[in-house]
Every structure is written in structure tokens, then in C-alpha cells.
Design a protein around this motif. Structure first.
Motif, PDB file in Angstrom:
ATOM      1  N   GLY A 187       0.817  -1.209   0.000  1.00 37.16           N
ATOM      2  CA  GLY A 187       0.000   0.000   0.000  1.00 37.16           C
ATOM      3  C   GLY A 187       0.850   1.259   0.000  1.00 37.16           C
ATOM      4  N   ARG A 188       1.969   1.226   0.706  1.00 35.55           N
ATOM      5  CA  ARG A 188       2.887   2.377   0.714  1.00 35.55           C
ATOM      6  C   ARG A 188       3.475   2.605  -0.682  1.00 35.55           C
ATOM      7  NH1 ARG A 188       3.345   4.594   5.429  1.00 35.55           N
ATOM      8  NH2 ARG A 188       2.821   3.384   7.266  1.00 35.55           N
ATOM      9  N   ARG A 189       3.799   1.507  -1.368  1.00 32.76           N
ATOM     10  CA  ARG A 189       4.312   1.629  -2.742  1.00 32.76           C
ATOM     11  C   ARG A 189       3.219   2.180  -3.665  1.00 32.76           C
ATOM     12  NH1 ARG A 189       6.871  -3.031  -0.990  1.00 32.76           N
ATOM     13  NH2 ARG A 189       5.314  -4.427  -1.882  1.00 32.76           N
ATOM     14  N   ALA A 190       2.001   1.692  -3.503  1.00 28.01           N
ATOM     15  CA  ALA A 190       0.888   2.177  -4.320  1.00 28.01           C
ATOM     16  C   ALA A 190       0.636   3.659  -4.054  1.00 28.01           C
ATOM     17  CB  ALA A 190      -0.369   1.360  -4.034  1.00 28.01           C
ATOM     18  N   LEU A 191       0.692   4.066  -2.790  1.00 28.26           N
ATOM     19  CA  LEU A 191       0.490   5.470  -2.438  1.00 28.26           C
ATOM     20  C   LEU A 191       1.565   6.334  -3.088  1.00 28.26           C
ATOM     21  CD1 LEU A 191      -0.766   7.851  -0.953  1.00 28.26           C
ATOM     22  CD2 LEU A 191       0.536   7.163   1.093  1.00 28.26           C
ATOM     23  N   ALA A 192       2.814   5.929  -2.992  1.00 27.08           N
ATOM     24  CA  ALA A 192       3.905   6.704  -3.592  1.00 27.08           C
ATOM     25  C   ALA A 192       3.698   6.847  -5.102  1.00 27.08           C
ATOM     26  CB  ALA A 192       5.254   6.056  -3.289  1.00 27.08           C
ATOM     27  N   ALA A 193       3.286   5.768  -5.752  1.00 26.97           N
ATOM     28  CA  ALA A 193       3.050   5.809  -7.196  1.00 26.97           C
ATOM     29  C   ALA A 193       1.876   6.743  -7.516  1.00 26.97           C
ATOM     30  CB  ALA A 193       2.780   4.402  -7.728  1.00 26.97           C
ATOM     31  N   LYS A 194       0.815   6.676  -6.725  1.00 29.37           N
ATOM     32  CA  LYS A 194      -0.352   7.536  -6.958  1.00 29.37           C
ATOM     33  C   LYS A 194      -0.017   9.003  -6.696  1.00 29.37           C
ATOM     34  CE  LYS A 194      -3.994   4.159  -6.345  1.00 29.37           C
ATOM     35  NZ  LYS A 194      -4.490   4.326  -7.722  1.00 29.37           N
ATOM     36  N   GLN A 195       0.796   9.273  -5.670  1.00 27.86           N
ATOM     37  CA  GLN A 195       1.202  10.649  -5.396  1.00 27.86           C
ATOM     38  C   GLN A 195       2.022  11.210  -6.559  1.00 27.86           C
ATOM     39  OE1 GLN A 195       3.138   9.857  -1.636  1.00 27.86           O
ATOM     40  NE2 GLN A 195       1.457  10.790  -0.473  1.00 27.86           N
ATOM     41  N   GLN A 196       2.943  10.413  -7.081  1.00 26.60           N
ATOM     42  CA  GLN A 196       3.755  10.870  -8.204  1.00 26.60           C
ATOM     43  C   GLN A 196       2.900  11.069  -9.449  1.00 26.60           C
ATOM     44  OE1 GLN A 196       7.099  11.814  -8.055  1.00 26.60           O
ATOM     45  NE2 GLN A 196       6.418  12.727  -9.989  1.00 26.60           N
ATOM     46  N   SER A 197       1.992  10.141  -9.691  1.00 23.41           N
ATOM     47  CA  SER A 197       1.095  10.248 -10.833  1.00 23.41           C
ATOM     48  C   SER A 197       0.249  11.515 -10.730  1.00 23.41           C
ATOM     49  CB  SER A 197       0.208   9.008 -10.907  1.00 23.41           C
ATOM     50  OG  SER A 197      -0.692   9.105 -11.972  1.00 23.41           O
ATOM     51  N   TRP A 198      -0.250  11.808  -9.517  1.00 23.18           N
ATOM     52  CA  TRP A 198      -1.056  13.013  -9.313  1.00 23.18           C
ATOM     53  C   TRP A 198      -0.218  14.264  -9.583  1.00 23.18           C
ATOM     54  CZ3 TRP A 198      -6.021  14.058  -8.995  1.00 23.18           C
ATOM     55  CH2 TRP A 198      -6.401  15.327  -8.562  1.00 23.18           C
ATOM     56  N   LYS A 199       1.021  14.309  -9.066  1.00 35.71           N
ATOM     57  CA  LYS A 199       1.896  15.463  -9.298  1.00 35.71           C
ATOM     58  C   LYS A 199       2.149  15.652 -10.789  1.00 35.71           C
ATOM     59  CE  LYS A 199       4.359  15.029  -4.933  1.00 35.71           C
ATOM     60  NZ  LYS A 199       5.623  14.622  -4.295  1.00 35.71           N
ATOM     61  N   ASP A 200       2.417  14.548 -11.486  1.00 43.35           N
ATOM     62  CA  ASP A 200       2.659  14.619 -12.926  1.00 43.35           C
ATOM     63  C   ASP A 200       1.421  15.128 -13.658  1.00 43.35           C
ATOM     64  OD1 ASP A 200       5.169  13.591 -12.368  1.00 43.35           O
ATOM     65  OD2 ASP A 200       4.693  11.561 -13.093  1.00 43.35           O
ATOM     66  N   PHE A 201       0.252  14.628 -13.277  1.00 48.50           N
ATOM     67  CA  PHE A 201      -1.008  15.034 -13.902  1.00 48.50           C
ATOM     68  C   PHE A 201      -1.249  16.530 -13.702  1.00 48.50           C
ATOM     69  CE2 PHE A 201      -5.622  15.744 -13.473  1.00 48.50           C
ATOM     70  CZ  PHE A 201      -6.018  15.426 -14.764  1.00 48.50           C
ATOM     71  N   VAL A 202      -1.093  16.997 -12.469  1.00 51.84           N
ATOM     72  CA  VAL A 202      -1.312  18.415 -12.169  1.00 51.84           C
ATOM     73  C   VAL A 202      -0.323  19.276 -12.958  1.00 51.84           C
ATOM     74  CG1 VAL A 202      -1.154  20.183 -10.344  1.00 51.84           C
ATOM     75  CG2 VAL A 202      -2.369  18.039  -9.915  1.00 51.84           C
ATOM     76  N   ALA A 203       0.924  18.851 -13.056  1.00 53.58           N
ATOM     77  CA  ALA A 203       1.928  19.617 -13.801  1.00 53.58           C
ATOM     78  C   ALA A 203       1.574  19.704 -15.282  1.00 53.58           C
ATOM     79  CB  ALA A 203       3.309  18.984 -13.612  1.00 53.58           C
ATOM     80  N   VAL A 204       1.149  18.596 -15.865  1.00 54.40           N
ATOM     81  CA  VAL A 204       0.795  18.586 -17.289  1.00 54.40           C
ATOM     82  C   VAL A 204      -0.439  19.446 -17.546  1.00 54.40           C
ATOM     83  CG1 VAL A 204      -0.056  17.116 -19.157  1.00 54.40           C
ATOM     84  CG2 VAL A 204       1.891  16.374 -17.794  1.00 54.40           C
ATOM     85  N   VAL A 205      -1.471  19.282 -16.739  1.00 60.44           N
ATOM     86  CA  VAL A 205      -2.682  20.087 -16.919  1.00 60.44           C
ATOM     87  C   VAL A 205      -2.360  21.562 -16.734  1.00 60.44           C
ATOM     88  CG1 VAL A 205      -4.971  20.620 -15.972  1.00 60.44           C
ATOM     89  CG2 VAL A 205      -4.288  18.238 -16.342  1.00 60.44           C
ATOM     90  N   SER A 206      -1.531  21.891 -15.754  1.00 61.81           N
ATOM     91  CA  SER A 206      -1.148  23.282 -15.513  1.00 61.81           C
ATOM     92  C   SER A 206      -0.443  23.865 -16.722  1.00 61.81           C
ATOM     93  CB  SER A 206      -0.250  23.383 -14.277  1.00 61.81           C
ATOM     94  OG  SER A 206      -0.969  23.004 -13.129  1.00 61.81           O
ATOM     95  N   ARG A 207       0.440  23.080 -17.351  1.00 64.36           N
ATOM     96  CA  ARG A 207       1.124  23.561 -18.559  1.00 64.36           C
ATOM     97  C   ARG A 207       0.133  23.805 -19.683  1.00 64.36           C
ATOM     98  NH1 ARG A 207       5.095  19.518 -17.674  1.00 64.36           N
ATOM     99  NH2 ARG A 207       4.224  18.324 -19.403  1.00 64.36           N
TER     100      ARG A 207
END
Length: 119
Positions: free
Chosen positions: A92-112
Motif C-alpha cells: 500500500g505504501r508503494r501504491a500510495l507513492a506511485a499515486k502521489q507521483q502520478s497526481w503530481k505529474d497530472f497536475v503539472a501537465v494540466v497546468s502547462r
């Protein structure tokens, strides 16, 4: 007519559906919590903009437990009813880390794309 966008728009079910696992797993990152506490903490931290009803939260908790991302245990305390506390597993900790990174990447792309600088 231009729609007035308010904080309430954050509670759109589509936004919550896409981020529900991330939100719940994040609530368990630092400590085990029971379902009601998870729900209330999300509500408090979002300033009331996000709310999880038991009809959506508990099925999600069961699914996360079935996936092996969280583990639940019953706890009985004096003068309180017993509650099921959930905690993250190593998976679950690995899944959370992956989801957090995915969310950061998504927000960065949408922001651009929409022209908002995101630091």
C-alpha cells in the motif's frame, strides 16, 4: 452566461472518483485510522469541500483491503464501540507513492496545458 466557479465545484463526484484511492491511502500514511476518522479528516483538511459518505467509503476500504494495500483490525476500547482500524501495508505504501507521483505529474501537465504555473 459564464458559470461562477466556487469551492463547491471541488466536490464534483468525477473529481472525487478519480482521486478517492489517493485520498484514503494518504490518510493512512502516518497512522492507522477507522473509517469515520478517515472521512472526517478528509472533510476537515479540505475545508468541507470533500465529503465521503459511508456508501462510498466502506466499499472502497474493502476493495483496498482485498487488493492488499491496507489491512484492517478490530479494536475495542473501554466505553466505546469496537471499530475497524485500517493501516497501510508495504504494498500500500508503494501504491500510495506511485499515486502521489502520478497526481503530481497530472497536475503539472494540466497546468502547462491551461497556462497555469505550478511550483
Amino acid at each position: 452566461m459564464v458559470k461562477d466557479v466556487t469551492r463547491a465545484d471541488v466536490s464534483d463526484p468525477e473529481w472525487k472518483k478519480g482521486s478517492a484511492e489517493l485520498l484514503v491511502l494518504s490518510m493512512l500514511e502516518d497512522q492507522a485510522r477507522h473509517g469515520y476518522e478517515i472521512s472526517k479528516t478528509i472533510q476537515l483538511r479540505s475545508g468541507g469541500a470533500l465529503r465521503f459518505h459511508v456508501t462510498s467509503l466502506y466499499p472502497l476500504l474493502h476493495r483496498l483491503e482485498h487488493q492488499g494495500w491496507i489491512v484492517g483490525r478490530w479494536v475495542e476500547k473501554a466505553n466505546q464501540r469496537r471499530r475497524r482500524y485500517y493501516d497501510l501495508t508495504p504494498e500500500g505504501r508503494r501504491a500510495l507513492a506511485a499515486k502521489q507521483q502520478s497526481w503530481k505529474d497530472f497536475v503539472a501537465v494540466v497546468s502547462r496545458v491551461i497556462g497555469i504555473e505550478h511550483g
